[in-house]
Write a protein that holds these residues in place. Structure first.
Motif, PDB file in Angstrom:
ATOM      1  N   ALA A   1      24.863 -99.227  37.929  1.00 40.12           N
ATOM      2  CA  ALA A   1      24.662 -98.369  36.764  1.00 40.12           C
ATOM      3  C   ALA A   1      23.381 -97.570  36.966  1.00 40.12           C
ATOM      4  O   ALA A   1      22.544 -97.904  37.795  1.00 40.12           O
ATOM      5  CB  ALA A   1      24.577 -99.200  35.487  1.00 40.12           C
ATOM      6  N   GLY A   2      23.231 -96.495  36.193  1.00 40.75           N
ATOM      7  CA  GLY A   2      22.007 -95.713  36.314  1.00 40.75           C
ATOM      8  C   GLY A   2      22.166 -94.315  35.778  1.00 40.75           C
ATOM      9  O   GLY A   2      23.256 -93.912  35.333  1.00 40.75           O
ATOM     10  N   TYR A   3      21.090 -93.561  35.819  1.00 46.46           N
ATOM     11  CA  TYR A   3      21.073 -92.192  35.336  1.00 46.46           C
ATOM     12  C   TYR A   3      21.952 -91.327  36.230  1.00 46.46           C
ATOM     13  O   TYR A   3      22.156 -91.627  37.411  1.00 46.46           O
ATOM     14  CB  TYR A   3      19.642 -91.661  35.360  1.00 46.46           C
ATOM     15  CG  TYR A   3      19.326 -90.667  34.274  1.00 46.46           C
ATOM     16  CD1 TYR A   3      19.116 -91.089  32.962  1.00 46.46           C
ATOM     17  CD2 TYR A   3      19.207 -89.314  34.546  1.00 46.46           C
ATOM     18  CE1 TYR A   3      18.807 -90.185  31.958  1.00 46.46           C
ATOM     19  CE2 TYR A   3      18.886 -88.399  33.551  1.00 46.46           C
ATOM     20  CZ  TYR A   3      18.695 -88.845  32.257  1.00 46.46           C
ATOM     21  OH  TYR A   3      18.394 -87.940  31.267  1.00 46.46           O
ATOM     22  N   THR A   4      22.493 -90.271  35.668  1.00 45.58           N
ATOM     23  CA  THR A   4      23.322 -89.376  36.476  1.00 45.58           C
ATOM     24  C   THR A   4      22.510 -88.775  37.618  1.00 45.58           C
ATOM     25  O   THR A   4      21.344 -88.421  37.459  1.00 45.58           O
ATOM     26  CB  THR A   4      23.913 -88.244  35.597  1.00 45.58           C
ATOM     27  OG1 THR A   4      24.698 -87.374  36.410  1.00 45.58           O
ATOM     28  CG2 THR A   4      22.831 -87.436  34.909  1.00 45.58           C
ATOM     29  N   ASN A   5      23.120 -88.686  38.772  1.00 46.76           N
ATOM     30  CA  ASN A   5      22.521 -88.114  39.981  1.00 46.76           C
ATOM     31  C   ASN A   5      21.345 -88.940  40.509  1.00 46.76           C
ATOM     32  O   ASN A   5      20.485 -88.425  41.209  1.00 46.76           O
ATOM     33  CB  ASN A   5      22.060 -86.673  39.750  1.00 46.76           C
ATOM     34  CG  ASN A   5      22.105 -85.843  41.033  1.00 46.76           C
ATOM     35  OD1 ASN A   5      22.991 -86.030  41.868  1.00 46.76           O
ATOM     36  ND2 ASN A   5      21.154 -84.948  41.201  1.00 46.76           N
ATOM     37  N   ALA A   6      21.328 -90.247  40.181  1.00 42.71           N
ATOM     38  CA  ALA A   6      20.272 -91.120  40.703  1.00 42.71           C
ATOM     39  C   ALA A   6      20.591 -91.616  42.102  1.00 42.71           C
ATOM     40  O   ALA A   6      19.734 -92.199  42.765  1.00 42.71           O
ATOM     41  CB  ALA A   6      20.062 -92.309  39.763  1.00 42.71           C
ATOM     42  N   HIS A  45      20.659-101.547  38.604  1.00 42.08           N
ATOM     43  CA  HIS A  45      20.214-100.380  37.836  1.00 42.08           C
ATOM     44  C   HIS A  45      19.482 -99.434  38.787  1.00 42.08           C
ATOM     45  O   HIS A  45      18.352 -99.698  39.192  1.00 42.08           O
ATOM     46  CB  HIS A  45      19.304-100.845  36.695  1.00 42.08           C
ATOM     47  CG  HIS A  45      18.753 -99.732  35.868  1.00 42.08           C
ATOM     48  ND1 HIS A  45      18.028 -99.945  34.713  1.00 42.08           N
ATOM     49  CD2 HIS A  45      18.803 -98.380  36.006  1.00 42.08           C
ATOM     50  CE1 HIS A  45      17.651 -98.775  34.206  1.00 42.08           C
ATOM     51  NE2 HIS A  45      18.117 -97.819  34.977  1.00 42.08           N
ATOM     52  N   VAL A  46      20.141 -98.328  39.148  1.00 42.15           N
ATOM     53  CA  VAL A  46      19.587 -97.386  40.123  1.00 42.15           C
ATOM     54  C   VAL A  46      18.721 -96.346  39.402  1.00 42.15           C
ATOM     55  O   VAL A  46      19.155 -95.733  38.420  1.00 42.15           O
ATOM     56  CB  VAL A  46      20.704 -96.683  40.915  1.00 42.15           C
ATOM     57  CG1 VAL A  46      20.109 -95.767  41.980  1.00 42.15           C
ATOM     58  CG2 VAL A  46      21.612 -97.717  41.559  1.00 42.15           C
ATOM     59  N   VAL A  47      17.508 -96.156  39.914  1.00 38.17           N
ATOM     60  CA  VAL A  47      16.556 -95.203  39.342  1.00 38.17           C
ATOM     61  C   VAL A  47      16.247 -94.134  40.393  1.00 38.17           C
ATOM     62  O   VAL A  47      16.038 -94.450  41.565  1.00 38.17           O
ATOM     63  CB  VAL A  47      15.257 -95.910  38.915  1.00 38.17           C
ATOM     64  CG1 VAL A  47      14.264 -94.918  38.330  1.00 38.17           C
ATOM     65  CG2 VAL A  47      15.561 -97.024  37.915  1.00 38.17           C
ATOM     66  N   ASP A  48      16.226 -92.877  39.974  1.00 40.70           N
ATOM     67  CA  ASP A  48      15.868 -91.774  40.860  1.00 40.70           C
ATOM     68  C   ASP A  48      14.349 -91.710  40.979  1.00 40.70           C
ATOM     69  O   ASP A  48      13.660 -91.178  40.105  1.00 40.70           O
ATOM     70  CB  ASP A  48      16.427 -90.463  40.301  1.00 40.70           C
ATOM     71  CG  ASP A  48      16.126 -89.258  41.191  1.00 40.70           C
ATOM     72  OD1 ASP A  48      15.441 -89.436  42.219  1.00 40.70           O
ATOM     73  OD2 ASP A  48      16.569 -88.147  40.856  1.00 40.70           O
ATOM     74  N   GLY A  49      13.803 -92.260  42.059  1.00 36.13           N
ATOM     75  CA  GLY A  49      12.359 -92.285  42.236  1.00 36.13           C
ATOM     76  C   GLY A  49      11.755 -90.914  42.411  1.00 36.13           C
ATOM     77  O   GLY A  49      10.562 -90.719  42.155  1.00 36.13           O
ATOM     78  N   ALA A  50      12.547 -89.930  42.844  1.00 34.07           N
ATOM     79  CA  ALA A  50      12.030 -88.574  43.061  1.00 34.07           C
ATOM     80  C   ALA A  50      11.975 -87.761  41.780  1.00 34.07           C
ATOM     81  O   ALA A  50      11.442 -86.654  41.775  1.00 34.07           O
ATOM     82  CB  ALA A  50      12.894 -87.855  44.099  1.00 34.07           C
TER      83      ALA A  50
END
Length: 470
Positions: A248-253, A327-332
């Motif tokens: 799961a995670g934010y879109t485009n992460a 839970h995937v997070v876009d670090g960039a």
């Protein structure tokens, strides 16, 4: 700048309240003149409008920048981004009647044909703005629904998106022009001619509403049936005691990229918002060789429309029914902590609806190859226990595999068995599905001390040494 929460409505800085403030850097017009004509024919030209009610100016501009990305994903050309600072949105026109006049001038000057508001507009706000601006007006919710409609591929995905759209548009349904406006009789209907000369507008609207309600009912039944099939498949995996992990995670992460990195699945990876709408499940193994499933789910976004959460219930149940949530997070991203907050808000909504706690969460910060040392250090402090990876370069993927192996459910029944050499397939199954503690080859067969699942323990019962198991 003093935080807005500390100020009363009368204390807001006059310079911020006096005019719409342009947000720089949101224009997406092409610099190559040879493409301009084609671009103008293909794309809608939009102006973005936001109301800054809380938080900092940077947060307000980041929200509008995200709206710009959403608009681009939907196929629009962003001409301007405007922010109005208020203590709360105007109940009639969202930004206030004076600012509507300013916005009308910007629309005329830029040649825009659509205005997109960074919030959910009420039906009356929508009508007022369109009447005053003379161009199409949509809100953030309608924009997200449009993107979902463009990206839906499977039968289930299309049905879920259509249901969400109908639920959103039903209270906003209205007639266009005099022919479909409400007609009044007697003195109130003087301009319309009175008895015998009133139009059919109200009847037409009610007919459309009935058709939409009927369609909503039909779609709900179809989605429930499709959800039953998905639930049956999940039940079969549970019956086979195969642990499951939901991504799961934010879109485009980078959820789909992570799925590919862990399983080699080869699913669609695209640098676009909501590229994945349909859940994709693949099997893989831990470093110890234990089998588990990974499911890529639909991405979340800040203020995800509740119609979508409701329509995608069966898909989101993949998250709630898993043994572990990655839970995937876009670090960039400039503000990854906002992404974490938005995702956890939706996860909390799922847990409340099901009235049961969610599985264990493992935070995975992706795209570390695009991060500097300062950002890495800050996130390590903000997200203790998180795993830092780059699905693109493969950095951190081995460490993530190990963490998944540690957090997934392990076989719990410890047995000591002597398996004849003629039943070598059972030894192979113990290695594949269980955890071998010791192994020794004797004249009678293979002696194993292992931890296995209940179903395999039942198969091996007749080979247990001394007739006991731990």
């Amino acid at each position: 700048m003093t935080d807005l929460a500390e100020l009363s409505a009368g204390e807001l800085e006059l310079s911020d309240r006096a005019a719409l403030r342009r947000v720089a850097g949101l224009s997406t017009e092409l610099s190559d003149i040879t493409e301009v004509e084609y671009r103008q024919l293909r794309l809608e030209r939009v102006i973005l409008v936001g109301v800054w009610t809380e938080g900092s100016a940077a947060q307000s501009e980041a929200s509008l920048a995200e709206l710009a990305r959403l608009a681009e994903t939907a196929g629009s050309e962003v001409l301007e981004g405007l922010v109005q600072r208020r203590d709360r949105p105007d109940p009639a026109t969202y930004i206030g009647s004076g600012k509507v006049q300013e916005l009308s001038g910007v629309v005329a000057a830029t040649g825009a044909d659509t205005v997109i508001c960074d919030g959910e507009l009420s039906p009356s706000q929508l009508r007022q703005l369109e009447a005053k601006l003379k161009v199409k007006v949509i809100d953030r919710t309608a924009l997200i629904l449009d993107i979902f409609a463009q990206h839906a591929r499977s039968r289930a995905g299309k049905a879920q998106v259509e249901l969400a759209q109908l639920q959103y548009f039903l209270p906003r349904l209205r007639g266009w022009g005099d022919a479909l406006s409400r007609q009044a009789g007697g003195r109130a209907g003087g301009g319309n001619g009175g008895v015998g000369l009133r139009g059919p507008g109200e009847t037409k609207l009610e007919t459309d509403r009935r058709r939409i309600r009927h369609k909503i009912s039909k779609l709900r039944k179809e989605i429930t049936a499709m959800g039953t099939v998905q639930k049956t498949m999940r039940s079969q995996r549970r019956a086979n005691l195969v642990p499951s992990v939901a991504i799961a995670g934010y879109t485009n992460a980078g959820k789909s990229s992570l799925l590919n990195a862990l399983t080699g699945a080869g699913v669609l990876v695209e640098d676009a918002l909501f590229a994945t709408l349909d859940a994709t499940t693949r099997r893989t193994t831990t470093p110890e060789g234990n089998v588990y499933t990974l499911t890529d789910t639909v991405g979340f976004v800040r203020h995800l429309p509740h119609q979508l959460v409701e329509a995608f219930r069966s898909t989101l149940d993949e998250v709630a029914d898993s043994d572990l949530i990655v839970h995937v997070v876009d670090g960039a991203d400039p503000n990854p902590e906002w992404q974490v907050e938005a995702v956890r808000e939706v996860l909390s909504e799922i847990a409340d609806r099901r009235n049961e706690p969610l599985p264990t969460e493992l935070v995975v910060v992706n795209k570390t190859d695009a991060m500097d040392e300062l950002s890495l250090t800050r996130l390590r402090h903000l997200l203790p226990g998180a795993v830092f990876v780059s699905a693109h370069s493969g950095v951190g993927i081995p460490e993530l595999r190990e963490r998944l192996g540690e957090l997934l459910p392990h076989p719990e029944i410890e047995i000591d068995v002597l398996v004849p050499y003629a039943r070598g397939e059972l030894v192979a199954r113990v290695h594949r599905e269980g955890e071998v503690l010791t192994e020794r080859h004797t004249e009678q067969g293979t002696e194993l001390s292992a931890k296995v699942k209940p179903d395999l323990a039942g198969v091996l019962e007749s080979f247990i040494v001394n007739g006991t198991s731990a």
